[in-house]
Scaffold this motif. Structure first.
Motif, short mmCIF file in Angstrom:
data_model
loop_
_atom_site.label_atom_id
_atom_site.label_comp_id
_atom_site.label_asym_id
_atom_site.label_seq_id
_atom_site.Cartn_x
_atom_site.Cartn_y
_atom_site.Cartn_z
N SER A 12 0.82 -1.21 0.00
CA SER A 12 0.00 0.00 0.00
C SER A 12 0.85 1.26 0.00
O SER A 12 0.36 2.35 -0.32
CB SER A 12 -0.92 0.00 1.22
OG SER A 12 -0.16 0.09 2.42
N ASP A 13 2.17 1.12 0.36
CA ASP A 13 3.05 2.32 0.43
C ASP A 13 4.47 1.87 0.12
O ASP A 13 5.19 1.34 0.97
CB ASP A 13 2.99 2.96 1.82
CG ASP A 13 3.68 4.32 1.85
OD1 ASP A 13 4.46 4.62 0.91
OD2 ASP A 13 3.46 5.08 2.83
N THR A 14 4.84 2.07 -1.12
CA THR A 14 6.19 1.61 -1.54
C THR A 14 7.31 2.44 -0.93
O THR A 14 8.47 2.07 -1.01
CB THR A 14 6.31 1.63 -3.07
OG1 THR A 14 6.02 2.96 -3.54
CG2 THR A 14 5.33 0.64 -3.72
N SER A 15 6.98 3.59 -0.32
CA SER A 15 8.02 4.36 0.38
C SER A 15 8.36 3.72 1.71
O SER A 15 9.35 4.08 2.36
CB SER A 15 7.57 5.81 0.58
OG SER A 15 6.48 5.87 1.50
N ALA A 29 10.75 4.29 7.07
CA ALA A 29 9.96 4.11 8.28
C ALA A 29 8.49 4.42 8.01
O ALA A 29 8.16 5.30 7.20
CB ALA A 29 10.51 5.00 9.39
N GLY A 30 7.64 3.69 8.68
CA GLY A 30 6.22 3.92 8.52
C GLY A 30 5.45 2.59 8.57
O GLY A 30 5.95 1.57 9.04
N THR A 31 4.19 2.61 8.05
CA THR A 31 3.33 1.41 8.06
C THR A 31 2.81 1.18 6.64
O THR A 31 2.36 2.12 5.96
CB THR A 31 2.17 1.58 9.03
OG1 THR A 31 2.67 1.78 10.34
CG2 THR A 31 1.29 0.33 9.02
N ALA A 32 2.86 -0.06 6.21
CA ALA A 32 2.32 -0.42 4.88
C ALA A 32 1.50 -1.71 5.00
O ALA A 32 1.79 -2.57 5.83
CB ALA A 32 3.46 -0.60 3.88
N ALA A 126 15.18 13.88 10.21
CA ALA A 126 15.29 12.90 9.12
C ALA A 126 14.10 11.96 9.25
O ALA A 126 13.81 11.45 10.34
CB ALA A 126 16.60 12.14 9.20
N SER A 127 13.42 11.71 8.13
CA SER A 127 12.18 10.94 8.21
C SER A 127 12.38 9.51 8.67
O SER A 127 11.47 8.91 9.26
CB SER A 127 11.48 10.97 6.84
OG SER A 127 12.35 10.47 5.83
N ASN A 128 13.52 8.93 8.43
CA ASN A 128 13.71 7.51 8.74
C ASN A 128 14.55 7.26 10.00
O ASN A 128 14.95 6.12 10.24
CB ASN A 128 14.34 6.80 7.55
CG ASN A 128 13.40 6.76 6.36
OD1 ASN A 128 12.20 6.51 6.53
ND2 ASN A 128 13.93 7.01 5.18
N TYR A 129 14.83 8.32 10.76
CA TYR A 129 15.73 8.16 11.89
C TYR A 129 15.13 8.76 13.14
O TYR A 129 14.49 9.83 13.10
CB TYR A 129 17.09 8.81 11.62
CG TYR A 129 17.88 8.11 10.55
CD1 TYR A 129 18.70 7.03 10.86
CD2 TYR A 129 17.80 8.50 9.21
CE1 TYR A 129 19.43 6.38 9.88
CE2 TYR A 129 18.51 7.85 8.22
CZ TYR A 129 19.33 6.78 8.55
OH TYR A 129 20.05 6.13 7.58
#
Length: 372
Positions: A12-15, A29-32, A126-129
């Motif tokens: 649902s979220d390739t990022s 980082a996030g939820t897919a 930073a979005s992933n840290y």
């Protein structure tokens, strides 16, 4: 029983999660939501397109940002504080930050030596840290006082005591720095030091060291400087005596006289006394001036020069033997005067001639050596 068929997967979220075939790549980082769509092998009896889902949660990676810990000297300008990083993944670096950290320090130019003002960084994103920070600190060393050059001093042995002038010393602001000086000599036989007074003790060279203790011993270290004290030998003149003799006298003793001793010293300070002599002999003629001289004297603190003298030779007086009185009667015939005996300085007969005269020619008249 297990049903044959194949699955197709999608994200649902390739990022967050990207999928290739059945391989999922963690992209951020996030939820897919991962959807699995089933296509049975037996499409005659089974319907296609049945799906199921799974949620994948990707946590931020831990990134630690550490503030630098520079070293400075008391009074230095505020140093630049930089960040170092620990925790980047996938070969990333600080370019992955959407916002760079701001780094600062509590240090100022008046911060005392020995203290450790903090350094810190903040504000990075930073979005992933998930970012955490580690503070640093500034190490402050004592400043070295700036001591101006100190001029060398030249003296001559016998010179009066003199007072040392304190060297100029400044601090980090270039203004005079409070403190105290002590002085020492590398050779007290040349120059001895008491307080700030130097006594010239002997010819030679000595290093005079000035040691500075600042009043502010927290922020300033000890300092020192030195200069050379050069003491030249005093000038001493030794003069050979100039005796007077009479022709034929024995050779006189030649003595030395001195000019130039200092500090109430006398010839007793000579390590070697002079040897004095003369060119005069017992046969030196009257009216000549045979030289006298001294040489060979030595003294550590004196530069010695010599002045020659001369022997003054007076004529010797001949020695006349006794001369007997003569008695005559008026009318006696003329007679020849017998010359007195005469000897020289060696006691032998002395060549020469006599001239005769009468005190009363009415009694005795003389012509040459004939008395009438």
């Amino acid at each position: 029983s297990s049903l044959a068929g194949s699955f197709a997967y999608s994200s649902s979220d390739t990022s967050v999660i990207s999928i290739s075939s059945s391989t999922a790549t963690v992209a951020g980082a996030g939820t897919a939501t991962i959807t699995a769509t089933f296509t049975p092998t037996d499409t005659t009896n089974y319907a296609s397109g049945e799906t199921t889902t799974s949620t994948i949660t990707v946590a931020e990676a831990a990134l630690t940002i550490t503030a630098s810990s520079p070293s400075v000297t008391y009074g230095d300008v505020v140093p630049s504080i930089s960040a170092s990083y620990s925790g980047f993944v996938n070969s990333e670096n600080s370019s992955a930050l959407s916002t760079l950290p701001t780094c600062t320090t509590a240090y100022t130019r008046t911060s005392n030596a020995g203290t450790t003002p903090s350094t810190s960084c903040s504000g990075a994103a930073a979005s992933n840290y998930s970012i955490s920070y580690v503070d640093g600190s500034v190490t402050i060393a004592q400043a070295a006082p700036t001591v101006a050059s100190w001029s060398n001093v030249s003296k001559t042995y016998g010179a009066a005591d003199f007072t040392l002038t304190d060297p100029t010393v400044t601090g980090v602001t270039s203004s005079a720095l409070a403190g105290s000086w002590t002085y020492s000599s590398s050779d007290s036989s040349v120059g001895s030091v008491s307080g700030s007074t130097v006594t010239v003790a002997g010819a030679g060279s000595a290093t005079i060291t000035a040691s500075f203790t600042p009043t502010d011993t927290t922020n300033y270290s000890l300092a020192s400087t030195s200069m050379t004290l050069s003491v030249s030998q005093a000038a001493l003149t030794i003069t050979a005596s100039s005796p007077s003799v009479t022709y034929g006298d024995e050779v006189p003793s030649i003595t030395a006289s001195y000019s130039g001793f200092v500090n109430s010293q006398t010839s007793s300070v000579l390590s070697t006394a002079p040897s004095c002599t003369t060119a005069y002999t017992t046969t030196s003629g009257a009216g000549t001036t045979p030289s006298t001289s001294c040489s060979g004297a030595a003294a550590d603190n004196y530069s010695i020069s010599y002045v020659n003298g001369a022997v003054t030779i007076a004529k010797a007086t001949p020695t006349l033997g006794s001369w007997s009185n003569v008695s005559k009667t008026f009318g006696n015939s003329d007679y020849t005067i017998t010359a007195p005996s005469v000897t020289g300085v060696t006691g032998s007969s002395l060549a020469g001639s006599f001239a005769y005269s009468s005190s009363d020619t009415s009694v005795i008249s003389i012509s040459s050596s004939t008395a009438t």
